[in-house]
Design a protein around this motif. Structure first.
Motif, PDB file in Angstrom:
ATOM      1  N   LEU A 338       6.973   3.734   2.645  1.00  0.00           N
ATOM      2  CA  LEU A 338       6.036   2.643   2.878  1.00  0.00           C
ATOM      3  C   LEU A 338       4.601   3.087   2.615  1.00  0.00           C
ATOM      4  O   LEU A 338       3.840   2.442   1.899  1.00  0.00           O
ATOM      5  CB  LEU A 338       6.163   2.156   4.326  1.00  0.00           C
ATOM      6  N   LEU A 339       4.241   4.235   3.213  1.00  0.00           N
ATOM      7  CA  LEU A 339       2.883   4.783   3.067  1.00  0.00           C
ATOM      8  C   LEU A 339       2.567   5.025   1.597  1.00  0.00           C
ATOM      9  O   LEU A 339       1.494   4.666   1.108  1.00  0.00           O
ATOM     10  CB  LEU A 339       2.767   6.107   3.825  1.00  0.00           C
ATOM     11  N   GLY A 341       3.851   3.656  -1.034  1.00  0.00           N
ATOM     12  CA  GLY A 341       3.639   2.387  -1.725  1.00  0.00           C
ATOM     13  C   GLY A 341       2.268   1.802  -1.415  1.00  0.00           C
ATOM     14  O   GLY A 341       1.540   1.335  -2.305  1.00  0.00           O
ATOM     15  N   TRP A 342       1.875   1.894  -0.153  1.00  0.00           N
ATOM     16  CA  TRP A 342       0.599   1.341   0.301  1.00  0.00           C
ATOM     17  C   TRP A 342      -0.574   2.069  -0.368  1.00  0.00           C
ATOM     18  O   TRP A 342      -1.486   1.461  -0.918  1.00  0.00           O
ATOM     19  CB  TRP A 342       0.538   1.481   1.829  1.00  0.00           C
ATOM     20  N   VAL A 343      -0.509   3.415  -0.344  1.00  0.00           N
ATOM     21  CA  VAL A 343      -1.563   4.233  -0.950  1.00  0.00           C
ATOM     22  C   VAL A 343      -1.671   3.936  -2.444  1.00  0.00           C
ATOM     23  O   VAL A 343      -2.764   3.790  -2.989  1.00  0.00           O
ATOM     24  CB  VAL A 343      -1.273   5.728  -0.696  1.00  0.00           C
ATOM     25  N   SER A 345      -0.889   1.209  -3.965  1.00  0.00           N
ATOM     26  CA  SER A 345      -1.476  -0.116  -4.216  1.00  0.00           C
ATOM     27  C   SER A 345      -2.998  -0.058  -4.036  1.00  0.00           C
ATOM     28  O   SER A 345      -3.752  -0.673  -4.787  1.00  0.00           O
ATOM     29  CB  SER A 345      -0.848  -1.159  -3.290  1.00  0.00           C
ATOM     30  N   ILE A 346      -3.464   0.720  -3.042  1.00  0.00           N
ATOM     31  CA  ILE A 346      -4.910   0.877  -2.857  1.00  0.00           C
ATOM     32  C   ILE A 346      -5.543   1.503  -4.091  1.00  0.00           C
ATOM     33  O   ILE A 346      -6.544   1.048  -4.635  1.00  0.00           O
ATOM     34  CB  ILE A 346      -5.210   1.754  -1.620  1.00  0.00           C
ATOM     35  N   THR A 355      -9.550   7.749  -3.487  1.00  0.00           N
ATOM     36  CA  THR A 355      -8.194   7.182  -3.451  1.00  0.00           C
ATOM     37  C   THR A 355      -7.230   8.104  -4.193  1.00  0.00           C
ATOM     38  O   THR A 355      -6.054   8.189  -3.866  1.00  0.00           O
ATOM     39  CB  THR A 355      -8.146   5.787  -4.085  1.00  0.00           C
TER      40      THR A 355
END
Lengths: 647, 647
Positions: A338-339, A341-343, A345-346, A355
């Motif tokens: 999850l993390l 994927g989130w990172v 996307s950022i 980033t």
């Protein structure tokens, strides 16, 4: 004066120290006197009939130095009778392996007039360990001076002293010259030859030699995979779906090599005399406790612990705990994905330097958390297995291995399975596999060999400085007292567990997923070659010498590797079924594709079991030799009967 | 005069006949003289040291009666030394089972002063058979009078005589009174108790007793299935899809009962002393041929046949032949289904009486063809296995069992699998299953028991009429000479092969498909109950007494049943996956349904293997007893060593 080099200890000639006993530094005098007399007592008085000497103080003794080090040895006759007692197999004059008996000692191959060099030093040390372990209390109710260290008739004295920490450690001594010879032929000269397995067995015993034999075998078995893998990797670089042939090869390969290893292992064990040797009745392990009663097998008094209680502990506490940990590990993995994927996307939205740095954080955090969980789990597993209160060391080891194995398998492979079968992202799978293999290889070599070596080197230097730094070569010709103390300070070798575990995981990477990353086999081969050197080095120079372990096979690990190869069949079939090539054959019906894949997988599994069944585990020529010995003993019995009938 | 009832033969007292040798009726006199002297010779001269008598002519001798029947017995001491030689296990005074030795014979439980009734008659007969089988040629180059019957030093004389048909048969005699007692307690009184397994073992030996033990165990194991099946059948008559729970129960059941049988079998074998007994070195089977050479194990001269050649024959001829037969059987099945469909369509178009009759023709034709193919295949399998030239009887048997097993499995189940998974017609499956079970049951009982009984009865009557019909009860108090001739004429019992095969197929019907026809278990239970009676009857009255076979387990059949239970897991999972109930959970995606079914099936298979691994094959209390004997022998060795060291 029978065994090899004779070292003079405190002026007395004719005594070769084999084993060191380190007693607590504050041990009561009466306990020492009692222990030594029990060790020295003749066998008909229930003693061990061994020789013991006190080790004198070193050069410039220090405050914190333990004065209670004792050297144990034995006369030549005592060792031979101990060898018979243990049921040691040696080579007979006709080339077969037979149980040694004193009465026909002269019929054994290498038995010269005085028995010199007939038994290897490792065998002598194993005999002494066995004799000490089976030294039993008689009428004593406790160790003199220690009323809390209870004894009862038949209790192993050494085990009780160990469990009460009165005996701190017991270890066999190195033999400097032999060790030098061994390490030279093993890893110091650059060579293309095989490892000197017989010398390793001669020095470290069968268990160690089988590990190195397996490591070598495994490396050679991987070479065909590596050779096929390189062109695959070079010419089909981006063509991840051309792996069907590779997968098929993979699953045939991992079945066949395991079967062949069984045969090789049987050959080695036969040659070393452990294949048909009967194990002596196993003593309870030191930490085992229970209500005093009579062992139904030996009739001796010993603690008894109900099997039903142990089963309850295993199934109601340990098993749920392991399952919980597996679930936790799965949970952490999902959080990581999850993390990630989130990172990502950022970073995709607004890519800056920060980033970019952020991209690495989930992986690093995941690696740290996994490592920490691994460590905690390992302690928990040891605690739980200890608490399950197994009577035998072997059963304790098996339960510990099983716990650690399952968890490690899960930790290493769950994310790969997730990527392969849930995300179905072969590019990511390939990247993850490469990262895992390369980092774990580097980390392992560092943690396993260089770090302990560096620590040991520092310690050695200190010791040498203490002995006034007379020589440049550190561990050459140190006085015995210093040498013993130096070895006593070395780390204890904890067995082949971690080494096998590492091989097991590497085997998993290759057999499960190497079809998507054909370079895996190459990396594992490289890793194994350095592993041979680092393991050899660590055995010779970092750790205390371990006692020989007369193993006949690699035990529970054979089972673990076989289980892995079954999982490999399933995984490879699934990967084949998912490949675009195979999908192209079933353009309209996914159901048909799956049914065919499942059918083929079942067929392959059946074939695998039939193969396992058809290939005999012991080579024919060894079966014949074993049958001959069996036949001769039956014939001997028959002759005895005839004499009886006629007489 | 040591063993039970003493029968006077031809006036000489003190000789109990145990085994009968029937020589060819035209045998040369010199061969008889030589054979008898070799059997009577003392052991130190290489003889068997047994007693032999010629059987006198019967009342009213006939032309065609064979005059060359010989009775073999032995003295009491000879039998005891033979028992030690064989390594027979008997109950010791402390209740454990130990290998019998003459030197401490008085420590065995039932050993009274003169050894009377210590060995059962079956054991004595087995000893005599073993002594005769191991009677070896010395300097003879051929059987006197038969230059073509070659001998060489070490060749078993009896085997050569058998292979040259000079010895027609060798069989043990029945013991009329014991047999009457046994058959009364076994099947003649109506009772609810278990079979007298110990008496069966006492009279027929361990192999037979294990078969009947397994039959009994299997019947009881089926009772829960039958109890659950009846209400299922009664209340869900037309609801074929409510079988999920039944299928789940089914696959748990068939794993558990097989594991528990292993434990029961170990208990029985321990109690009968065959569990830890060492088998003597096996002789080549009579038909084995090859180039004369030296056996690498025994060093004796015997025919050798290269293993590679045998493997070639197996893999290049036998295996393709079996596969071809399987293909043929499949082909015939497909033709049957085509014909059936065609006949059905004719009947549907224009139903008359004659098309109604026509409906039965395909089934009848198929049954006849199958039966004929079965018969031919059986002969072919025996011929091929003979031609593979196996050295050992056991290896011959295993290869034969495997061939027949695979073919029978295919013949019985291929059509059911086809109906279940290709046609997916559960109603038809249920009908076929019922038809197969009921007809095979009736046919079997008829062929196995009533037909041979009727034939035997006719023969007995003739014999009794010959002895002037003095008594009404046929086989009571016939003179020995008549009795022996009567038994010699009885059919030879060919071992438990066909009985186990029948059980195996019944196990298949229940474990594979009983979820669609829950009454299967009930039918099999009924069949098994009648099977006990018919098998017992046939053992006691139809066949010659067989030699005892000291089996420790049901051998290759355990493996066969386990393979069947693995297939049962797969089949039941597939049936569950196909049930409308389960399909209802995945209304939109068949792929999901299949993937879930496969996942569950893999989980169950894994669980099955773990269960097999976790449940110990030998019950704890027997493990302890075995360990105690092992421990005592090690301790005894140790004491010997101590004496040696001190002495």
């Amino acid at each position: 004066d029978a065994l090899g080099v004779v070292v003079t200890v405190s002026g007395e000639p004719g005594f070769e120290p084999l084993v060191v006993l380190e007693l607590a530094s504050d041990i009561k005098e009466e306990a020492v006197v009692w222990l030594l007399s029990r060790i020295r007592d003749p066998q008909q008085n229930g003693g061990a009939e061994l020789l013991v000497e006190h080790l004198g103080p070193g050069v410039r003794p220090q405050e914190k130095e333990n004065p209670n080090l004792f050297l144990v040895g034995a006369s030549w006759q005592r060792l031979l009778s101990g060898a018979e007692d243990l049921g040691l197999f040696k080579e007979y004059s006709d080339g077969s392996m037979r149980g040694f008996t004193c009465s026909n000692k002269h019929n054994f191959k290498d038995f010269t007039g005085d028995g010199d060099s007939f038994l290897s030093m490792a065998e002598c040390q194993h005999i002494i360990k066995h004799e000490l372990d089976t030294l039993r209390a008689r009428e004593e109710t406790h160790v003199p001076g220690y009323p809390q260290a209870k004894l009862y008739p038949g209790k192993s004295i050494i085990r009780r002293l160990q469990s009460k920490r009165i005996l701190i450690q017991m270890f066999p001594l190195h033999h400097k010259e032999e060790l030098k010879r061994l390490s030279f032929s093993w890893y110091q000269k650059v060579r293309l030859s095989l490892q000197p397995l017989d010398s390793i067995r001669h020095y470290y015993g069968e268990g160690q030699a089988l590990y190195f034999g397996f490591l070598e075998y495994f490396t050679f078995a991987l070479v065909p995979m590596a050779l096929i893998g390189v062109p695959y990797y070079l010419f089909d670089w981006e063509d991840y779906d051309k792996y069907v042939i590779f997968a098929v090869f993979n699953l045939v390969w991992c079945t066949v090599i395991l079967e062949l290893w069984k045969r090789r292992s049987a050959s080695l064990a036969y040659q070393w005399g452990t294949l048909s040797r009967k194990q002596a009745f196993e003593e309870p392990r030191p930490g085992f406790h229970g209500v005093l009663g009579f062992n139904p097998v030996t009739g001796r008094e010993e603690p008894l612990y109900s099997n039903a209680k142990r089963q309850l502990r295993i199934y109601l506490v340990s098993l749920p705990f392991v399952l919980l940990c597996l679930y936790l590990s799965l949970y952490v993995m999902m959080v990581y994905f999850l993390l990630e994927g989130w990172v990502l996307s950022i970073h995709d939205e607004n890519p800056t330097f920060w980033t970019g740095v952020l991209l690495f954080i989930p992986s690093v955090a995941y690696a740290v958390v996994i490592e920490a969980m691994n460590l905690i789990y390992r302690y928990a597993a040891e605690f739980l297995t200890e608490w399950e209160n197994h009577r035998l060391e072997s059963s304790y080891q098996n339960h510990l291995v099983l716990k650690v194995l399952v968890y490690n398998f899960f930790n290493c492979f769950a994310s790969l399975f997730y990527i392969a079968f849930v995300m179905q992202d072969m590019v990511l799978l390939r990247q993850s596999l490469a990262t895992l293999l390369i980092t774990s290889q580097i980390l392992n070599q560092f943690m396993e060999a260089f770090l302990p070596y560096w620590l040991q080197r520092r310690r050695n230097k200190k010791m040498v400085r203490k002995v006034q730094g007379r020589r440049v070569l550190e561990d050459k010709a140190l006085p015995l007292a210093e040498q013993v103390r130096l070895e006593a300070d070395m780390s204890t070798y904890l067995g082949t567990f971690d080494d096998y575990l590492e091989l097991f995981l590497l085997f998993g990477y290759v057999s499960l997923f190497s079809c998507v990353y054909p370079l895996a086999a190459v990396l594992v081969v490289l890793n194994n070659i350095t592993e041979v050197y680092s393991d050899a080095f660590k055995m010779c120079h970092v750790f205390k010498r371990p006692f020989a372990d007369p193993a006949a096979n690699i035990g529970v690990w054979q089972l673990a590797f076989e289980a892995m190869s079954v999982i490999a069949v399933v995984t490879n079939c699934a990967l084949i079924g998912m490949s675009p090539q195979v999908r192209a054959y079933f353009p309209h019906s996914e159901t048909q594709l799956i049914l065919w894949t499942v059918a083929v997988e079942h067929g392959l599994l059946a074939l695998k079991f039939i193969l396992t069944f058809l290939i005999p585990d012991v080579p024919k020529h060894i079966q014949i030799k074993l049958a001959r010995i069996e036949f001769e003993s039956l014939e001997a019995l028959k002759k005895k009967v005839c004499l009886f009938v006629l007489g």
